[in-house]
Design an enzyme around this catalytic site. Sequence first.
Site, mmCIF file in Angstrom:
data_model
loop_
_atom_site.group_PDB
_atom_site.id
_atom_site.type_symbol
_atom_site.label_atom_id
_atom_site.label_comp_id
_atom_site.label_asym_id
_atom_site.label_seq_id
_atom_site.Cartn_x
_atom_site.Cartn_y
_atom_site.Cartn_z
ATOM 1 N N GLY A 1 0.707 -1.156 0.114
ATOM 2 C CA GLY A 1 0.015 0.016 -0.022
ATOM 3 C C GLY A 1 0.682 1.184 0.001
ATOM 4 O O GLY A 1 0.262 2.291 -0.231
ATOM 5 N N GLU B 1 -1.027 -12.747 -2.568
ATOM 6 C CA GLU B 1 -2.361 -11.550 -2.214
ATOM 7 C C GLU B 1 -3.280 -11.447 -3.583
ATOM 8 O O GLU B 1 -2.703 -11.129 -4.600
ATOM 9 C CB GLU B 1 -1.499 -10.362 -2.073
ATOM 10 N N ARG C 1 7.856 -13.900 2.562
ATOM 11 C CA ARG C 1 8.298 -14.015 4.099
ATOM 12 C C ARG C 1 7.221 -14.601 4.864
ATOM 13 O O ARG C 1 6.177 -14.823 4.457
ATOM 14 C CB ARG C 1 8.694 -12.449 4.685
HETATM 15 C C1 MV4 Z 1 -5.532 -2.089 -5.192
HETATM 16 C C2 MV4 Z 1 -6.925 -1.541 -4.609
HETATM 17 C C3 MV4 Z 1 -7.963 -1.290 -5.668
HETATM 18 N N1 MV4 Z 1 -7.552 -1.517 -7.164
HETATM 19 N N2 MV4 Z 1 -5.398 -2.403 -6.458
HETATM 20 C C4 MV4 Z 1 -3.482 -1.936 -1.110
HETATM 21 C C5 MV4 Z 1 -2.323 -2.554 -0.404
HETATM 22 C C6 MV4 Z 1 -1.468 -3.230 -1.749
HETATM 23 N N3 MV4 Z 1 -1.021 -4.459 -1.515
HETATM 24 C C7 MV4 Z 1 -2.590 -3.028 -2.849
HETATM 25 N N4 MV4 Z 1 -3.672 -2.375 -2.383
HETATM 26 C C8 MV4 Z 1 -4.887 -2.061 -3.112
HETATM 27 N N5 MV4 Z 1 -4.640 -2.243 -4.535
HETATM 28 C C9 MV4 Z 1 -6.337 -2.031 -7.246
HETATM 29 N N6 MV4 Z 1 -6.060 -2.281 -8.698
HETATM 30 C C10 MV4 Z 1 -7.194 -1.348 -3.428
HETATM 31 C C11 MV4 Z 1 -6.032 -1.707 -2.639
HETATM 32 C C12 MV4 Z 1 -6.303 -1.459 -1.134
HETATM 33 C C13 MV4 Z 1 -6.155 -2.406 0.004
HETATM 34 C C14 MV4 Z 1 -5.805 -3.662 -0.633
HETATM 35 C C15 MV4 Z 1 -5.742 -4.883 0.317
HETATM 36 C C16 MV4 Z 1 -6.004 -4.386 1.530
HETATM 37 C C17 MV4 Z 1 -6.350 -3.155 1.909
HETATM 38 C C18 MV4 Z 1 -6.626 -2.212 1.148
HETATM 39 C C19 MV4 Z 1 -7.070 -0.842 1.354
HETATM 40 C C20 MV4 Z 1 -7.301 -0.129 0.525
HETATM 41 C C21 MV4 Z 1 -6.873 -0.227 -0.919
#
Ligand code: MV4
Length: 454
Positions: free
Chosen positions: A165, A275, A292
Amino acid sequence: MIQKILIANRGEIALRIVRACRELGIKTLAVYSEADVQSLHVQLADEAICIGGPKSADSYLRADRIISAAEIADVDAIHPGYGFLSENAKFAEQCESCNIKFIGPKYKSIKMMGDKAVAKDTVKKAGVPIVPGSDGPVENETEAVKVARKIGYPVIIKAVAGGGGRGMRIAHNDISFAKEYHVARNEAEKAFGNGAVYIERYIEKPRHIEFQILADSHGKVLHLGERDCSVQRRHQKLIEESPSPFLTSDLRKKMGKAAIRAAEAAAYENAGTIEFLVDAKGNFYFIEMNTRIQVEHPVTEECTGIDLIKQQILVANGEKLSFDQGDIKFEKHAIECRINAEDPARNFAPSPGTIGLYYAPGGHGVRVDSHAYSGYVIPSHYDSMIGKLICFGTTRKVALERTYRALSEYIIRGIKTTIPLHKAIMSDPVFIEGKATTAYMEDFMSRTPPDLFS
Ligand code: MV4
């Protein structure tokens, strides 16, 4: 066989690794900073070496000092835990070249999955669904706007070197895109020394569901089911559970197979996590791989009965996994609450200081992984997590009721913690009904009066 392990970490995970080593008959060397002299992992390890000052940059991030300590104490392997040097490919490579086993994947897998654009491309070629977006990094604003329009707004701009994030920006039209594109590039350059970014369609209110992978050095790759990590705030997870209340058994099978294909594409060894984002319709998309062991690994351990830290050590020792996919039984439901020294009523402000009385819950289906004790001084230099409460039972309902009961027993005096917040969430109909998406926490905080969670 590995006879002695250096634990390149602190807090509850260092203690968790000491415990696994004890049961395997492996000696442990703790390394610690000047702020962690009183830490339980230092006291419970067989040997301990101070590696520097309180700041992480002067101790837990000092690869040179950690490798020196490893050589002085003549260890066979280093367990990096999570955070710090755990996903540092250079450190893993240094360990290998010093003939010390790095308890984790090969440095080439860390490197490949550390570049989030390369990671996407690699798993895509293996037939794993990814979020529609740019083909790799975008080179300049003109190209970037073209790609954004083609994908269709809203889009999300992510740093190639990011993850978890950090350095993400959302744009809803050409005008905001031009601005956010430059902000994202500058932030990425500052934070990672690499300004490269890529673009994806923005998935609104997704669930965050990750699959636990375990792979040996003989080509066997297994998945240990999923964890639903949707309850998070500003990319800090607060609650993780398994199985996800959202997945059907059909979707779970498909995602499990995709997760294994993704890990195979990275020639993955040891424990790792794939993920996914899952939208309301059940479409799932790979977003990144964590190379990890993760904070929330006990959720999977309690659902499957498999000790992931022990498996990590056995696999690093070159042993074959002693079970197959069909042998893994998913018989329990588990929920983990992260207990942080933070004040939920004051925007989660850190609350370091001295714990007066500490009393942890117990009983049937309750596990507490924590380095805290009565009189422990929480240093202000590190993250605020002081423990994890993992409750499990035969059904989600039992796990929920048990979590509430255990939270009610937990006593931590002298500091503010997230315990009252977790009690409020366990009583919240939206969470109880299994309807939490990644938008849950913001909504919960806005509709709940502070006296219900402080
Ligand atoms: C995103 C998304 C919406 N659309 N990608 C946040 C952490 C990172 N690993 C990727 N994340 C996100 N990617 C797309 N194309 C929304 C998030 C995201 C999110 C993802 C996982 C857990 C919590 C989150 C909180 C806000 C946004």
